[in-house]
Design an enzyme around this catalytic site. Structure first.
Site, short mmCIF file in Angstrom:
data_model
loop_
_atom_site.label_atom_id
_atom_site.label_comp_id
_atom_site.label_asym_id
_atom_site.label_seq_id
_atom_site.Cartn_x
_atom_site.Cartn_y
_atom_site.Cartn_z
N GLY A 174 24.55 -56.36 -74.60
CA GLY A 174 23.92 -55.39 -75.49
C GLY A 174 24.40 -55.53 -76.92
CB SER A 175 24.74 -57.44 -79.18
OG SER A 175 24.18 -58.34 -78.26
NE ARG A 176 21.08 -54.02 -86.35
CZ ARG A 176 20.94 -52.89 -87.02
NH1 ARG A 176 21.09 -51.74 -86.40
NH2 ARG A 176 20.66 -52.90 -88.30
#
Length: 205
Positions: A174-176
């Site tokens: 989960g990240s960006r």
């Protein structure tokens, strides 16, 4: 992945030897182990995505996920257009170079671990930041850690020549990824759109 699999096997053998095969706890641990391995193999999957025959001035999305930000920001002393892609734990977490170019800068920056969709995560969170020199100008790329994702892997070497579709790195759980474009770039994705890394065309320089 081999270590994870072996560790799971060892845990199950231990419970089996300690409690016997008829103990419900052994079967519960076995079920959890199977679910964990399925999730882990799915998370670390490397999809086969051949590079597309696109014009050299078009950028592909560097990650799978959802477009959560399209806005004007100040970056490197000038106005840029920021496009941010949020990756949930269910998305592929490999990152790709969006365009051909030269890695001008590659910098790790420690920081906080706000949730990746937080408006301040681009500025405050731990990240690995790249500046690329392309034929259409400089672009910035930020791999940003989130509340769960706390390990960023980046393969960039300063001054190296990279190609669109080459693997740029990896962010766990989960990240960006932020893409910082010069203001003359034409953004070709929409806010809220689900995109596919190395497939969906992000922008045109």
């Amino acid at each position: 992945m081999l270590i994870t699999t072996l560790g799971t096997v060892v845990v199950n053998v231990f419970f089996l030897a300690l409690f016997g095969k008829d103990n419900p706890l052994v079967w519960f641990v076995f079920l959890l182990s199977v679910l964990y391995l399925i999730f882990t193999f799915r998370f670390f999957r490397v999809p086969n995505r051949p590079n597309q025959d696109l014009p050299p001035n078009e950028l592909v999305c560097p990650a799978d996920g959802k477009v959560v930000v399209i806005e004007k920001v100040q970056y490197a002393g000038a106005e840029h257009t920021q496009v941010s892609i949020f990756m949930s734990p269910l998305n592929v977490h490999i990152n790709w170079y969006p365009i051909d170019g030269v890695v001008a800068e590659s910098t790790y920056k420690p920081g906080k671990f706000l949730v990746a969709w937080h408006p301040k995560s681009s500025e405050l969170n731990e990240k690995h930041e790249l500046v690329m020199q392309t034929t259409g100008g400089h672009i910035g790329l930020k791999q940003i850690a989130g509340a769960v994702a706390r390990r960023i892997v980046n393969y960039a070497e300063p001054a190296s020549q990279v190609k669109r579709g080459d693997e740029m790195g990896f962010i766990k759980f989960g990240s960006r990824v932020d893409v910082l474009l010069p203001t003359h770039a034409e953004v070709l994705v929409n806010l809220g759109q689900k995109v596919t890394g190395n497939q969906t065309v992000l922008a045109r320089l």
